[in-house]
Design a protein around this motif. Structure first.
Motif, mmCIF file in Angstrom:
data_model
loop_
_atom_site.group_PDB
_atom_site.id
_atom_site.type_symbol
_atom_site.label_atom_id
_atom_site.label_comp_id
_atom_site.label_asym_id
_atom_site.label_seq_id
_atom_site.Cartn_x
_atom_site.Cartn_y
_atom_site.Cartn_z
ATOM 1 N N VAL A 184 -2.014 4.592 -41.401
ATOM 2 C CA VAL A 184 -2.227 3.452 -40.511
ATOM 3 C C VAL A 184 -0.887 2.865 -40.101
ATOM 4 C CG1 VAL A 184 -3.127 1.107 -40.379
ATOM 5 C CG2 VAL A 184 -4.509 2.896 -41.422
ATOM 6 N N VAL A 185 -0.028 2.607 -41.091
ATOM 7 C CA VAL A 185 1.281 2.021 -40.810
ATOM 8 C C VAL A 185 2.099 2.989 -39.954
ATOM 9 C CG1 VAL A 185 3.468 1.332 -41.862
ATOM 10 C CG2 VAL A 185 1.305 0.565 -42.856
ATOM 11 N N GLU A 186 2.027 4.278 -40.308
ATOM 12 C CA GLU A 186 2.803 5.298 -39.610
ATOM 13 C C GLU A 186 2.421 5.376 -38.132
ATOM 14 O OE1 GLU A 186 3.034 9.856 -40.645
ATOM 15 O OE2 GLU A 186 3.303 8.556 -42.399
ATOM 16 N N ASN A 187 1.132 5.236 -37.833
ATOM 17 C CA ASN A 187 0.658 5.415 -36.468
ATOM 18 C C ASN A 187 0.495 4.106 -35.715
ATOM 19 O OD1 ASN A 187 0.155 8.389 -36.223
ATOM 20 N ND2 ASN A 187 -0.997 7.921 -38.074
ATOM 21 N N SER A 188 0.947 2.998 -36.310
ATOM 22 C CA SER A 188 0.753 1.713 -35.629
ATOM 23 C C SER A 188 1.895 1.424 -34.669
ATOM 24 C CB SER A 188 0.639 0.595 -36.665
ATOM 25 O OG SER A 188 1.884 0.388 -37.287
ATOM 26 N N GLY A 189 2.897 2.304 -34.632
ATOM 27 C CA GLY A 189 4.033 2.082 -33.728
ATOM 28 C C GLY A 189 4.799 0.824 -34.073
ATOM 29 N N ASP B 217 -28.599 5.885 -34.405
ATOM 30 C CA ASP B 217 -29.031 5.723 -33.020
ATOM 31 C C ASP B 217 -27.850 5.345 -32.138
ATOM 32 O OD1 ASP B 217 -28.544 3.146 -33.802
ATOM 33 O OD2 ASP B 217 -30.201 2.316 -32.650
ATOM 34 N N ILE B 218 -28.133 4.980 -30.876
ATOM 35 C CA ILE B 218 -27.061 4.727 -29.913
ATOM 36 C C ILE B 218 -26.167 3.573 -30.350
ATOM 37 C CG2 ILE B 218 -28.221 5.745 -27.930
ATOM 38 C CD1 ILE B 218 -29.182 3.038 -27.097
ATOM 39 N N VAL B 219 -26.735 2.568 -30.999
ATOM 40 C CA VAL B 219 -25.933 1.414 -31.406
ATOM 41 C C VAL B 219 -24.999 1.812 -32.553
ATOM 42 C CG1 VAL B 219 -26.014 -0.940 -32.273
ATOM 43 C CG2 VAL B 219 -27.775 -0.139 -30.715
ATOM 44 N N TRP B 220 -25.521 2.590 -33.497
ATOM 45 C CA TRP B 220 -24.718 3.039 -34.638
ATOM 46 C C TRP B 220 -23.551 3.903 -34.168
ATOM 47 C CZ3 TRP B 220 -23.374 7.605 -37.168
ATOM 48 C CH2 TRP B 220 -22.908 7.462 -38.481
ATOM 49 N N TRP B 221 -23.846 4.868 -33.280
ATOM 50 C CA TRP B 221 -22.779 5.748 -32.790
ATOM 51 C C TRP B 221 -21.762 4.968 -31.986
ATOM 52 C CZ3 TRP B 221 -21.028 10.058 -34.488
ATOM 53 C CH2 TRP B 221 -21.877 10.982 -35.110
ATOM 54 N N ALA B 222 -22.211 3.967 -31.195
ATOM 55 C CA ALA B 222 -21.271 3.163 -30.410
ATOM 56 C C ALA B 222 -20.283 2.479 -31.346
ATOM 57 C CB ALA B 222 -22.024 2.147 -29.566
ATOM 58 N N GLY B 223 -20.787 1.973 -32.480
ATOM 59 C CA GLY B 223 -19.913 1.335 -33.458
ATOM 60 C C GLY B 223 -18.941 2.339 -34.074
ATOM 61 N N GLN B 224 -19.451 3.542 -34.383
ATOM 62 C CA GLN B 224 -18.608 4.574 -34.982
ATOM 63 C C GLN B 224 -17.506 5.019 -34.023
ATOM 64 O OE1 GLN B 224 -19.058 6.566 -38.110
ATOM 65 N NE2 GLN B 224 -19.905 4.584 -38.546
ATOM 66 N N LEU B 225 -17.896 5.261 -32.755
ATOM 67 C CA LEU B 225 -16.942 5.780 -31.779
ATOM 68 C C LEU B 225 -15.923 4.719 -31.415
ATOM 69 C CD1 LEU B 225 -19.493 7.635 -29.532
ATOM 70 C CD2 LEU B 225 -17.586 8.713 -30.688
ATOM 71 N N GLY B 226 -16.358 3.464 -31.374
ATOM 72 C CA GLY B 226 -15.468 2.409 -30.928
ATOM 73 C C GLY B 226 -14.545 1.895 -32.011
ATOM 74 N N SER B 227 -14.914 2.116 -33.274
ATOM 75 C CA SER B 227 -14.089 1.542 -34.332
ATOM 76 C C SER B 227 -12.721 2.230 -34.339
ATOM 77 C CB SER B 227 -14.777 1.652 -35.687
ATOM 78 O OG SER B 227 -14.810 2.983 -36.107
ATOM 79 N N PRO B 228 -11.676 1.454 -34.645
ATOM 80 C CA PRO B 228 -10.311 1.955 -34.464
ATOM 81 C C PRO B 228 -10.017 3.150 -35.363
ATOM 82 C CG PRO B 228 -10.308 -0.064 -35.743
ATOM 83 C CD PRO B 228 -11.703 0.116 -35.237
ATOM 84 N N ASN B 229 -9.173 4.036 -34.892
ATOM 85 C CA ASN B 229 -8.771 5.198 -35.674
ATOM 86 C C ASN B 229 -7.242 5.245 -35.732
ATOM 87 O OD1 ASN B 229 -8.662 7.692 -36.961
ATOM 88 N ND2 ASN B 229 -8.507 8.744 -35.001
ATOM 89 N N PHE B 230 -6.720 5.421 -36.937
ATOM 90 C CA PHE B 230 -5.268 5.432 -37.102
ATOM 91 C C PHE B 230 -4.764 6.791 -37.557
ATOM 92 C CE2 PHE B 230 -6.853 1.204 -37.822
ATOM 93 C CZ PHE B 230 -6.082 0.457 -36.961
#
Lengths: 250, 279
Positions: A184-189, B217-230
């Motif tokens: 997370v820290v690494e990719n947070s820029g 369902d669509i609401v669950w996937w929307a939350g999964q897809l939208g949640s931030p990824n690092f």
């Protein structure tokens, strides 16, 4: 209709009991990269998914991976929805009262504090801070115990959510597993950074099994010992966690 | 594969090609596929609501007092319970009832003693519901909840049919059954449709509760897809994008309600055929 449903359920229960030795049902959260998560192809992936498959290959069982929310992951193990939890779960005395753990497959992972760049935290007299944690974790217990007075502890359902709220400024500091925070820290820029000293809580990460399943526990422990000795576990750790040192082989 | 990507790049440019690729990756395809759960819940929930509604209205209008009481209690109670609460209660209660019946048949004192969990009594009696089973229970829950509203609408509509129409029919020598099917129910729809259209809209909105029952369902996937990824290993690194996915769901639900409104207008014209113009 009801009779048919009951009969179907009875049949399912009987068949699953008969094949208990052949199938290993693994419960995981699927929202805790790089341990376990849903990748862009829509499939479960991560260190623990690979490790579960290696365990199944070694023991000759068929792996069936079940996704379950973190909050209910222990109750649903005890109810019998799956046979082992592999979800980045630290071995703690509190959890050992309810379930058993295999030997660890990841050594003690120090927890770290993360803040938005430039935030100062005075850990000796912390007050008025909003501290984010994932609920029902060792970090949540630690923060409750040490900082609950004078600070606000904000509990999130998932790890991702705690980071999103930190980035958005809804909490001042987040305490979580170092292994998950590193990328997370690494990719947070440069937007997020570590602060303060590491916190050593928990006792390594292991697989959780029901107390009555002593046979399964022995099988998994035996398999883990073998996979550690032949270097599989360390190879998988190196693959999924940047810069970790080999812990189970010389 | 490579050449395919190249003509796409040439055609629409790099940025758009990237977004097309991102929006059609496996995770997104799972999201699109999950719309089937919402649509099925709406369709089968509505059919069951209509069935429960007709039964409820019949019970409520029955000359047999106990049946009338059952109808009134059903309509009164279920309408008063928040739908989210009933949605959580009914499948859980049903699952545990099945486990209870199952436990009496398959559990032995030894297997009960060997089980650490308080519930189910023994491991063999555990019923782990699949997504499809949860979906069926969700449809039944929706049917029961909105059946109560439907029953009330139909009950009211039955009473709204002018008495003179029924008396005239009887005067022509129709039997009670003929009066009911040819005149009473036939005209009832005209008065019921506006109310039923409201119930349908509420039911459509309640399909967004499916994720409460472990249905991805669509609401669950929307939350999964939208949640931030690092983590680059886990896919595109991005911040909290849930707002964008939730807006897409807003648009979906608004489109469904707009189309429903049009469909109900047509249905209303059809039900009114042969009847005098209003006003």
């Amino acid at each position: 209709m009801k009779k048919a449903l009951i009969a179907a359920a009875a049949l399912a229960a009987l068949t699953s009991a008969a094949h208990a030795q052949d199938t290993l049902r693994v419960g995981t959260e699927g929202a805790y990269a790089p341990w376990n998560f849903v990748n862009d192809s829509g499939e479960l992936a991560g260190y623990e998914i690979d490790l579960a498959n290696a365990l199944c290959e070694h023991t000759g069982m068929t792996c069936e991976i079940v996704q379950n929310d973190w909050d209910s992951i222990i109750p649903n193990l005890v109810a019998g929805n799956y046979d082992v939890i592999m979800a980045g779960m630290s071995i703690t005395d509190e959890r050992l009262e309810t379930i058993n753990f295999t030997q660890d497959y990841f050594p003690v992972d120090p927890s770290k504090y993360i803040v938005t760049a430039g935030t100062e935290v005075d850990f000796d007299n912390m007050s008025g801070m909003r501290i984010g944690v994932q609920g029902n974790t060792i970090q949540a217990a630690f923060v409750e115990e040490n900082f609950a007075d004078g600070n606000t502890v904000v509990s999130f359902a998932t790890f991702d959510q705690s980071i999103a709220d930190l980035a958005a400024g809804n909490v001042d500091v987040v305490l979580a597993d170092g292994s998950s925070l590193e990328p997370v820290v690494e990719n947070s820029g440069g937007a997020l950074e570590f602060v303060g000293e590491d916190v050593a809580v928990g006792g390594g990460v292991g697989g959780g099994v029901r107390k009555e399943d002593t046979e399964l526990l022995a099988t998994l422990d035996e398999a883990l010992t073998a996979l550690k000795a032949d270097g599989t576990v360390d190879a998988l750790r190196a693959e999924w966690f940047d810069g970790v040192e080999a812990a189970y082989t010389e | 594969m490579e050449s395919e990507a190249f003509w796409l790049y040439d055609l629409v440019g790099e940025d758009i090609a990237f977004w097309i690729g991102y929006l059609t990756n496996g995770k997104h395809l799972n999201w699109y596929a999950s719309f089937r759960f919402t649509i099925m819940a709406a369709v089968f929930g509505a059919i069951l609501a209509l069935v429960f509604g007709l039964l409820g209205a019949m019970a409520k209008a029955s000359r047999f007092a106990p049946l009338r009481a059952v109808g009134s209690v059903y309509v009164g109670m279920v309408r008063g319970i928040p739908d989210v609460l009933f949605f959580l209660f009914f499948p859980l209660a049903f699952e545990q009832a099945v486990e209870w019946v199952l436990a009496m048949q398959v559990c032995t004192p030894e297997s009960i003693a060997a089980t650490q969990a308080k519930w189910p009594p023994c491991r063999e009696a555990n019923w782990l519901l699949t997504t499809n089973q949860y979906l069926i229970l969700a449809c039944v829950s929706l049917g029961i909840i909105y059946g109560a509203f439907t029953a009330n609408v139909i009950h009211g509509a039955m009473r709204a049919v002018p008495k003179g129409q029924l008396e005239a029919a009887r005067a022509y020598g129709m039997s009670d059954f003929q009066v009911l099917t040819r005149i009473h129910v036939r005209q009832m729809w005209v008065y019921a449709l506006p109310g039923l259209s409201n119930v349908w809209m509420l039911l459509i909105k309640a399909t967004s509760l499916l994720s409460l029952l472990q249905v991805a369902d669509i609401v669950w996937w929307a939350g999964q897809l939208g949640s931030p990824n690092f983590l680059p290993q886990a896919g595109l690194v991005h911040g909290d994008w849930r707002w964008a996915y939730y807006i897409a769901l807003f648009v979906f639900y608004i489109l469904v309600t707009l189309l429903s409104e049009k469909a109900f207008n047509r249905l209303n014209l059809w039900a009114r055929r042969g009847m005098p113009e209003e006003g």
